[in-house]
Design a protein around this motif. Structure first.
Motif, PDB file in Angstrom:
ATOM      1  N   LEU A  64       0.976  -1.036  -0.042  1.00  0.00           N
ATOM      2  CA  LEU A  64       0.176   0.168   0.013  1.00  0.00           C
ATOM      3  C   LEU A  64       0.955   1.196   0.143  1.00  0.00           C
ATOM      4  CD1 LEU A  64      -2.741  -1.331   2.411  1.00  0.00           C
ATOM      5  CD2 LEU A  64      -2.804  -0.821   0.051  1.00  0.00           C
ATOM      6  N   ARG A  65       0.365   2.351  -0.724  1.00  0.00           N
ATOM      7  CA  ARG A  65       1.210   3.434  -1.044  1.00  0.00           C
ATOM      8  C   ARG A  65       2.659   3.206  -1.633  1.00  0.00           C
ATOM      9  NH1 ARG A  65      -2.249   7.530  -1.021  1.00  0.00           N
ATOM     10  NH2 ARG A  65      -3.925   7.403   0.506  1.00  0.00           N
ATOM     11  N   MET A  66       2.979   2.243  -2.075  1.00  0.00           N
ATOM     12  CA  MET A  66       4.239   1.953  -2.865  1.00  0.00           C
ATOM     13  C   MET A  66       3.848   2.060  -4.377  1.00  0.00           C
ATOM     14  SD  MET A  66       6.420  -1.725  -3.323  1.00  0.00           S
ATOM     15  CE  MET A  66       6.647  -1.733  -1.453  1.00  0.00           C
ATOM     16  N   SER A  67       4.987   3.031  -4.877  1.00  0.00           N
ATOM     17  CA  SER A  67       4.696   3.403  -6.276  1.00  0.00           C
ATOM     18  C   SER A  67       4.806   2.064  -7.134  1.00  0.00           C
ATOM     19  CB  SER A  67       5.972   4.133  -6.659  1.00  0.00           C
ATOM     20  OG  SER A  67       5.920   4.442  -8.098  1.00  0.00           O
ATOM     21  N   PHE A  68       3.884   2.004  -8.032  1.00  0.00           N
ATOM     22  CA  PHE A  68       3.901   0.802  -8.958  1.00  0.00           C
ATOM     23  C   PHE A  68       4.936   0.838 -10.016  1.00  0.00           C
ATOM     24  CE2 PHE A  68       1.166  -1.692 -12.413  1.00  0.00           C
ATOM     25  CZ  PHE A  68       1.391  -2.932 -11.738  1.00  0.00           C
ATOM     26  N   ALA A  69       5.558   1.865  -9.937  1.00  0.00           N
ATOM     27  CA  ALA A  69       6.662   2.037 -10.947  1.00  0.00           C
ATOM     28  C   ALA A  69       7.745   1.270 -10.829  1.00  0.00           C
ATOM     29  CB  ALA A  69       7.130   3.671 -11.145  1.00  0.00           C
ATOM     30  N   ARG A  70       7.884   0.857  -9.311  1.00  0.00           N
ATOM     31  CA  ARG A  70       9.105   0.096  -9.088  1.00  0.00           C
ATOM     32  C   ARG A  70       9.420  -1.311  -9.520  1.00  0.00           C
ATOM     33  NH1 ARG A  70       9.553  -1.539  -2.827  1.00  0.00           N
ATOM     34  NH2 ARG A  70      10.999  -2.811  -3.861  1.00  0.00           N
ATOM     35  N   PHE A  71       8.203  -1.791 -10.033  1.00  0.00           N
ATOM     36  CA  PHE A  71       7.915  -2.947 -10.590  1.00  0.00           C
ATOM     37  C   PHE A  71       8.344  -3.296 -12.048  1.00  0.00           C
ATOM     38  CE2 PHE A  71       5.233  -3.102  -6.814  1.00  0.00           C
ATOM     39  CZ  PHE A  71       5.980  -3.805  -5.971  1.00  0.00           C
ATOM     40  N   PHE A  72       8.764  -2.202 -12.619  1.00  0.00           N
ATOM     41  CA  PHE A  72       8.950  -2.137 -14.137  1.00  0.00           C
ATOM     42  C   PHE A  72      10.608  -1.522 -14.354  1.00  0.00           C
ATOM     43  CE2 PHE A  72       4.393  -1.691 -13.465  1.00  0.00           C
ATOM     44  CZ  PHE A  72       3.943  -2.665 -14.440  1.00  0.00           C
ATOM     45  N   ASP A  73      11.133  -2.029 -15.660  1.00  0.00           N
ATOM     46  CA  ASP A  73      12.168  -1.360 -15.781  1.00  0.00           C
ATOM     47  C   ASP A  73      12.100  -0.171 -16.579  1.00  0.00           C
ATOM     48  OD1 ASP A  73      11.330  -1.999 -18.496  1.00  0.00           O
ATOM     49  OD2 ASP A  73      12.651  -3.598 -18.736  1.00  0.00           O
ATOM     50  N   ALA A  74      12.815   0.812 -17.048  1.00  0.00           N
ATOM     51  CA  ALA A  74      12.707   2.152 -17.354  1.00  0.00           C
ATOM     52  C   ALA A  74      11.836   2.203 -18.698  1.00  0.00           C
ATOM     53  CB  ALA A  74      14.121   2.825 -17.829  1.00  0.00           C
ATOM     54  N   SER A  75      12.216   1.182 -19.691  1.00  0.00           N
ATOM     55  CA  SER A  75      11.311   1.092 -21.001  1.00  0.00           C
ATOM     56  C   SER A  75      10.001   0.707 -20.838  1.00  0.00           C
ATOM     57  CB  SER A  75      12.184   0.371 -22.005  1.00  0.00           C
ATOM     58  OG  SER A  75      12.266  -0.934 -21.567  1.00  0.00           O
ATOM     59  N   GLY A  76       9.936  -0.065 -19.752  1.00  0.00           N
ATOM     60  CA  GLY A  76       8.418  -0.710 -19.742  1.00  0.00           C
ATOM     61  C   GLY A  76       7.555   0.276 -18.924  1.00  0.00           C
ATOM     62  N   TRP A  77       8.420   1.028 -18.019  1.00  0.00           N
ATOM     63  CA  TRP A  77       7.263   1.979 -17.194  1.00  0.00           C
ATOM     64  C   TRP A  77       6.908   2.963 -18.311  1.00  0.00           C
ATOM     65  CZ3 TRP A  77       4.233   2.277 -13.620  1.00  0.00           C
ATOM     66  CH2 TRP A  77       3.881   3.415 -13.289  1.00  0.00           C
ATOM     67  N   ARG A  78       7.819   3.507 -19.310  1.00  0.00           N
ATOM     68  CA  ARG A  78       7.463   4.391 -20.015  1.00  0.00           C
ATOM     69  C   ARG A  78       6.155   3.996 -20.901  1.00  0.00           C
ATOM     70  NH1 ARG A  78      13.003   5.306 -20.942  1.00  0.00           N
ATOM     71  NH2 ARG A  78      12.953   3.732 -22.701  1.00  0.00           N
ATOM     72  N   MET A  79       6.070   2.653 -21.262  1.00  0.00           N
ATOM     73  CA  MET A  79       4.861   2.525 -21.903  1.00  0.00           C
ATOM     74  C   MET A  79       3.822   2.189 -20.866  1.00  0.00           C
ATOM     75  SD  MET A  79       4.334  -1.352 -23.744  1.00  0.00           S
ATOM     76  CE  MET A  79       5.617  -1.061 -25.093  1.00  0.00           C
ATOM     77  N   PHE A  80       3.812   1.847 -19.744  1.00  0.00           N
ATOM     78  CA  PHE A  80       2.804   1.984 -18.754  1.00  0.00           C
ATOM     79  C   PHE A  80       2.431   3.486 -18.712  1.00  0.00           C
ATOM     80  CE2 PHE A  80       0.601   1.420 -14.882  1.00  0.00           C
ATOM     81  CZ  PHE A  80      -0.052   0.164 -14.794  1.00  0.00           C
ATOM     82  N   ALA A  81       3.367   4.119 -18.140  1.00  0.00           N
ATOM     83  CA  ALA A  81       2.836   5.574 -17.860  1.00  0.00           C
ATOM     84  C   ALA A  81       2.203   6.409 -19.119  1.00  0.00           C
ATOM     85  CB  ALA A  81       3.999   6.416 -17.689  1.00  0.00           C
TER      86      ALA A  81
END
Length: 467
Positions: A64-81
């Protein structure tokens, strides 16, 4: 489906209701298979199910309250974001978006765990949280494995099809090679027969002068004897005439004179000698004619075309004598021939080809004798197990050891140019092998050579039928 227009009060009320039903909500969320989360615009996790907790090896309270971004690498998070940005705005027309991004969690491979994500914009906003987004993720590892396996199977299938095509092509080439090999083998067999016949003709040409001499000798003394017989006959006729005259004068006074003349004539022509010599001349003439007939017969048999031969039961001693008769003129000025023949059973063979082998070995033995020195050629034969053997040994110059391994090679010869074709021993070797036998040689420089031919009494049916 249009977005519901909720004012701030309604949103707050909805959030309050969710908070009041937290326990029940968590229970419902835990029933959802796969990863399920609710996050806010700041990407903070507000709700999470048990499967995602298990996947991350973290307790729900820790998430809870943890950033979901920590579970992706940089390129993967860019797609998710980017997906988040497309659905969080109030004016956004897109409410649901799906994409594939690998999840990076403890224990995952360097590439992460392949996940298929579905982002859905909820029709509620939480005070202080902004727009709420439901995140559903499906682990695609198994599906990806199946897809990869299917792709591998397709590639394997393609490779197998290529292998089959290559194999079919190879089989076609092999079939072509077999047909070509069969054709070449037939040509080789025909060429071998031609070589055998050519070698035979060359041998006959070499022996022609000697055979002619052998024929001329008996013809010469037959002619001489017949000339003598003619003179004897004239003398006998003269004697008979005298007897005839005497018969007409019997009783006359000249009888004594006639008898004296007859006695003188008998003495002059040596009637007793004529009575002894005439039968001898006739016998010599008969022997000479028989000898000529035998030479011509042997030469005729020897020169027959190989393709007309048949497998037959023969006594090799007859072939040795016949061949010796053909080459006698080649041998008699170079060597004395000694025969040491043992008892031999008949064997099944192509007799004319075997005689060709005997002739090649006898001529080679004669030619191996030093010039001006009369050597010895010994012919032997006997039995060995279920087969027979023939040896032709000479007291010639011998064969150098370095040449022993090559003497059966085609066109190899140590004779001067024009004196040999280099095919005699090669063809002899082939003939003996064709009969299922073997030919061996031992030699010593200055002492001579010995060739030994070993033949089965009856070759295998496969050899006889393959001819």
């Amino acid at each position: 489906m249009k977005n519901a227009s909720l004012d701030l009060h309604a949103s707050h009320k909805m959030l309050t209701l969710l908070d009041e039903a937290a326990t029940n909500t968590e229970s419902v969320i835990d029933l959802i298979p796969g990863a399920f989360l609710i996050i806010n615009e700041a990407y903070e996790i507000l709700r999470v199910n048990a499967d995602f907790s298990t996947l991350t090896d973290l307790e729900p309270e820790q998430l809870l309250r943890m950033s979901f971004a920590r579970f992706f690498d940089a390129s993967g998070w860019r797609m998710f974001a980017d997906g988040m940005n497309r659905i969080v705005g109030l004016e956004a027309e897109t409410k649901v978006i799906a994409f594939d991004v690998a999840l990076s969690v403890k224990g995952a491979t360097d590439e992460g765990i392949p996940f298929h994500w579905i982002l859905t914009r909820l029709d509620v906003k939480s005070k202080g949280e902004g727009q709420l987004i439901s995140v559903f993720g499906q682990d695609m590892s198994a599906i990806k494995y199946v897809i990869d396996q299917a792709a591998a199977l397709r590639e394997t299938k393609c490779e197998l099809e290529r292998d089959v095509a290559r194999r079919e092509m190879a089989e076609a080439k092999l079939l072509h090679w077999v047909e070509e090999l069969s054709r070449l083998n037939a040509e080789l067999k025909q060429t071998q027969q031609q070589l055998v016949q050519s070698e035979k003709l060359a041998s006959i040409g070499q022996l022609a002068a000697g055979v002619a001499h052998e024929i001329n000798n008996p013809i010469g003394f037959v002619q001489s004897n017949l000339g003598s017989l003619g003179r004897y006959f004239e003398q006998l006729m003269e004697l008979l005439d005298r007897y005839h005259e005497g018969e007409s004068q019997l009783g006359e006074s000249v009888g004594d004179s006639w008898l004296g003349q007859v006695k003188q004539l008998i003495k002059r022509i040596d009637l007793d000698y004529l009575k002894e010599d005439i039968p001898m001349l006739l016998q010599e003439s008969k022997d000479g004619i028989v000898r000529v007939k035998q030479i011509v017969s042997d030469l005729k048999d020897f020169s027959r075309v190989d393709s007309q031969q048949q497998w037959e039961w023969v006594d090799l001693r007859i072939g040795l004598n016949s061949t010796l008769n053909i080459v006698s003129n080649e041998l008699k000025y170079r060597a004395n021939v000694v025969k040491e023949f043992g008892e031999l059973p008949q064997i099944k063979c192509l007799s004319l080809q075997i005689n060709q082998v005997f002739m090649n070995l006898l001529v080679n033995a004669a030619q191996a004798m030093p010039e001006g020195k009369l050597g010895v050629i010994t012919m032997r034969c006997g039995t060995e197990g279920d087969g027979v053997w023939v040896e032709i040994e000479d007291t010639g110059a011998g064969i150098p050891e370095e040449n022993l391994s090559r003497i059966f090679d085609p066109f190899f010869t140590t004779k001067p140019i024009g004196k040999g074709t280099g095919l005699g021993l090669s063809l002899s070797y082939g003939i003996v092998r064709k009969h299922g036998g073997r030919i061996d040689v031992r030699s010593k420089i200055g002492a001579g050579s010995c060739f030994r031919i070993s033949l089965p009494k009856e070759p295998p049916d496969s050899i006889v039928s393959s001819r």
